[in-house]
Motif scaffolding. Structure first.
Motif, PDB file in Angstrom:
ATOM      1  N   PHE A 381       0.872  -1.170   0.000  1.00 15.60           N
ATOM      2  CA  PHE A 381       0.000   0.000   0.000  1.00 15.60           C
ATOM      3  C   PHE A 381       0.912   1.223   0.000  1.00 15.60           C
ATOM      4  O   PHE A 381       1.912   1.259   0.709  1.00 15.60           O
ATOM      5  CB  PHE A 381      -0.900  -0.008   1.231  1.00 15.60           C
ATOM      6  N   PHE A 382       0.559   2.239  -0.808  1.00 14.37           N
ATOM      7  CA  PHE A 382       1.544   3.303  -1.066  1.00 14.37           C
ATOM      8  C   PHE A 382       1.110   4.696  -0.637  1.00 14.37           C
ATOM      9  O   PHE A 382       1.865   5.644  -0.813  1.00 14.37           O
ATOM     10  CB  PHE A 382       1.910   3.333  -2.558  1.00 14.37           C
ATOM     11  N   ALA A 383      -0.085   4.852  -0.091  1.00  7.41           N
ATOM     12  CA  ALA A 383      -0.539   6.209   0.253  1.00  7.41           C
ATOM     13  C   ALA A 383      -1.194   6.229   1.625  1.00  7.41           C
ATOM     14  O   ALA A 383      -1.704   5.212   2.114  1.00  7.41           O
ATOM     15  CB  ALA A 383      -1.523   6.727  -0.804  1.00  7.41           C
ATOM     16  N   HIS A 384      -1.169   7.402   2.232  1.00  3.22           N
ATOM     17  CA  HIS A 384      -1.821   7.637   3.514  1.00  3.22           C
ATOM     18  C   HIS A 384      -3.271   7.174   3.478  1.00  3.22           C
ATOM     19  O   HIS A 384      -4.021   7.505   2.561  1.00  3.22           O
ATOM     20  CB  HIS A 384      -1.763   9.136   3.833  1.00  3.22           C
ATOM     21  N   THR A 409       5.024  -0.846   7.106  1.00  4.86           N
ATOM     22  CA  THR A 409       5.120   0.165   6.043  1.00  4.86           C
ATOM     23  C   THR A 409       3.842   0.254   5.209  1.00  4.86           C
ATOM     24  O   THR A 409       3.680   1.201   4.442  1.00  4.86           O
ATOM     25  CB  THR A 409       6.311  -0.141   5.110  1.00  4.86           C
ATOM     26  N   ASP A 410       2.927  -0.718   5.354  1.00  2.00           N
ATOM     27  CA  ASP A 410       1.647  -0.635   4.639  1.00  2.00           C
ATOM     28  C   ASP A 410       0.692   0.330   5.319  1.00  2.00           C
ATOM     29  O   ASP A 410      -0.188   0.898   4.670  1.00  2.00           O
ATOM     30  CB  ASP A 410       0.983  -2.015   4.559  1.00  2.00           C
ATOM     31  N   ALA A 411       0.836   0.494   6.616  1.00  3.54           N
ATOM     32  CA  ALA A 411      -0.083   1.343   7.384  1.00  3.54           C
ATOM     33  C   ALA A 411       0.430   2.784   7.366  1.00  3.54           C
ATOM     34  O   ALA A 411       0.770   3.363   8.406  1.00  3.54           O
ATOM     35  CB  ALA A 411      -0.214   0.831   8.816  1.00  3.54           C
ATOM     36  N   LEU A 412       0.460   3.355   6.167  1.00  4.01           N
ATOM     37  CA  LEU A 412       0.998   4.709   6.014  1.00  4.01           C
ATOM     38  C   LEU A 412       0.038   5.738   6.584  1.00  4.01           C
ATOM     39  O   LEU A 412      -1.161   5.726   6.284  1.00  4.01           O
ATOM     40  CB  LEU A 412       1.249   5.002   4.537  1.00  4.01           C
ATOM     41  N   THR A 413       0.567   6.616   7.401  1.00  2.00           N
ATOM     42  CA  THR A 413      -0.213   7.728   7.941  1.00  2.00           C
ATOM     43  C   THR A 413       0.636   8.985   7.874  1.00  2.00           C
ATOM     44  O   THR A 413       1.857   8.929   7.971  1.00  2.00           O
ATOM     45  CB  THR A 413      -0.634   7.485   9.408  1.00  2.00           C
ATOM     46  N   ASP A 414      -0.020  10.117   7.711  1.00  2.00           N
ATOM     47  CA  ASP A 414       0.667  11.400   7.632  1.00  2.00           C
ATOM     48  C   ASP A 414       0.704  12.009   9.032  1.00  2.00           C
ATOM     49  O   ASP A 414      -0.341  12.193   9.671  1.00  2.00           O
ATOM     50  CB  ASP A 414      -0.087  12.319   6.658  1.00  2.00           C
ATOM     51  N   ARG A 415       1.891  12.336   9.495  1.00  2.00           N
ATOM     52  CA  ARG A 415       2.048  12.911  10.838  1.00  2.00           C
ATOM     53  C   ARG A 415       1.231  14.182  10.991  1.00  2.00           C
ATOM     54  O   ARG A 415       0.730  14.473  12.073  1.00  2.00           O
ATOM     55  CB  ARG A 415       3.538  13.171  11.089  1.00  2.00           C
TER      56      ARG A 415
END
Length: 439
Positions: A381-384, A409-415
């Motif tokens: 998965f590549f996006a927030h 790294t799949d669980a991308l979140t934006d700080r």
């Protein structure tokens, strides 16, 4: 509504009646789309509903259109800053002068430069420097979900204009000192399991440790066969298309082609934006998904079924888990815009309300509830927000299956989104703002 209006939603409705603009936030499954339908039906005055994409607009029902269509904004490379975009077209001015409420759905995907342009057009059309020229706004969404699309070449431009390369609606300059009621919905209707809800909450916040991964990766299929009727969800459009094509090719029998018919102006000239494919290819035995809600409630948008018989005017399908078959005719979608005290149909699209149901992209699942899902994780998965959106389509963890193990790294979140919620979900990420009510 599909459920009784909650006390939280009643407060939102009360604020709108008083002419207060509201930012309505809620996790997946909190009934945001249902509340939009309720507000449209009951608010006194003229209501327009817009969303950033055609699919998002269709998810909230007849009469909702894209932001670009309603405001007549052309696609813009390099941001919505060009001077010529700020000239109000006469037809748009007429629309904006004659509405009392504007509902904007899926605000997590709305870029701040686009929102600032919308505000400027509304002010110019109505001859008022008030926020949106005095139109009462209902902004609905969840910033843990899919973010705005920002091209790599635009990031430095956004850093110059808004202070950040990764921007969100809450960065819009017109919101920085605006008094909005901010309400967060907490009652979740889609999922009942507290354990699954806690898991989703942690993934949405980026709080993924070994315990979360162990729980998720216990759902890896391994050598087990894919469950019949489960929907594969992937971040990649080409992967979804390939899966659908392969499954259709593997079925015996002849392919039947159904060609959709458009009249007038109906959405952008882009087959991906249509509710059902313009060239719908089916075989008997194919798994399909409905792409609209039935008038009498026989099915909902996203309901899974199997094709039993293909005719010219009707398609017989059997809903997943049901014994009785249904005859499905063509459906007509209308592109409707408000004009004065009435709504005017500007275009239509006729097609069977079905699409192949073996696979969908994460973007296409937004707003849907699925009976059983398979997350295709052969690529990351590549996006927030993608993993969170995909998982939250399911009602229980037991109806989730994985092709490959999930990693951190799949669980991308934006700080910036995490900090935004941690600071009380104030509209301004740069300054406290004024008059914001937190619930």
């Amino acid at each position: 509504m599909g459920h009784a209006i909650t006390a939280e939603q009643e407060r939102v409705y009360g604020d709108l009646l008083l002419g207060r603009s509201v930012l309505l936030l809620g996790a997946a499954g909190t009934g945001k789309s249902e509340f939009i339908r309720h507000a449209r039906k009951h608010l006194p005055g003229r209501v327009a509903v817009v969303a950033p994409t055609g699919m998002a607009a269709m998810n909230v029902g007849v009469g909702a259109v894209t932001i670009h269509s309603f405001f007549q904004i052309p696609p813009a490379d390099g941001g919505y800053f060009q001077r010529e975009l700020f000239a109000v077209k006469s037809r748009v001015a007429g629309l904006l002068k004659n509405i009392d409420y504007l509902i904007v759905d899926e605000v997590s995907m709305v870029r701040p430069d686009l929102f600032d342009l919308m505000n400027s057009l509304a002010q110019r059309a109505r001859g008022s420097s008030e926020f949106f020229g005095g139109i009462c706004l209902l902004l609905v969404g969840d910033f843990h979900q899919l973010p705005p699309v920002i091209r790599t070449g635009e990031r430095e431009l956004f850093r110059a204009h808004y202070g950040f390369p990764n921007v969100y609606l809450f960065d819009a300059k017109c919101l920085q000192n605006e008094e909005l009621s901010t309400v967060r919905l907490t009652k979740i209707f889609r999922q009942r399991s507290e354990k699954f809800l806690s898991l989703l909450d942690r993934i949405g916040r980026g709080d993924v440790d070994s315990a979360v991964l162990k729980e998720l990766n216990g759902r890896v299929l391994g050598s087990n066969p894919e469950p019949r009727g489960a929907l594969t969800i992937t971040p990649y459009r080409e992967a979804a298309e390939l899966k659908n094509e392969e499954e259709l090719d593997a079925l015996p029998g002849l392919v039947h082609e159904y060609v959709g018919q458009r009249s007038g102006t109906f959405l952008p000239i882009n087959g991906e934006e249509l509710p059902s494919p313009e060239r719908l290819l089916l075989k008997e035995g194919a798994s399909v998904l409905f792409t609209c809600n039935a008038p009498k409630g026989e099915w909902a948008n996203g309901t899974a079924a199997t094709v039993k018989r293909l005719g010219r005017d009707h398609i017989e399908v059997q809903l997943l888990g049901r014994k009785r078959s249904l005859l499905v005719g063509q459906h007509q979608w209308s592109h409707i815009l408000p004009s004065g005290d009435e709504y005017v149909e500007t275009g239509t699209y006729r097609q069977f309300p079905l699409r192949l149901g073996y696979a969908l992209t994460v973007h296409r699942t937004q707003g849907k509830t699925c009976d059983e899902i398979i997350l295709q994780r052969d690529r990351r998965f590549f996006a927030h927000g993608q993993l969170y959106v995909a998982l939250s389509r399911a009602r229980t963890l037991e109806t989730v299956h994985l092709t490959h193990p999930i990693s951190r790294t799949d669980a991308l979140t934006d700080r910036r989104v995490i900090d935004y919620y941690a600071n009380g979900a104030r509209i301004s990420a740069n300054s406290p703002g004024t008059g914001h009510r937190k619930t």
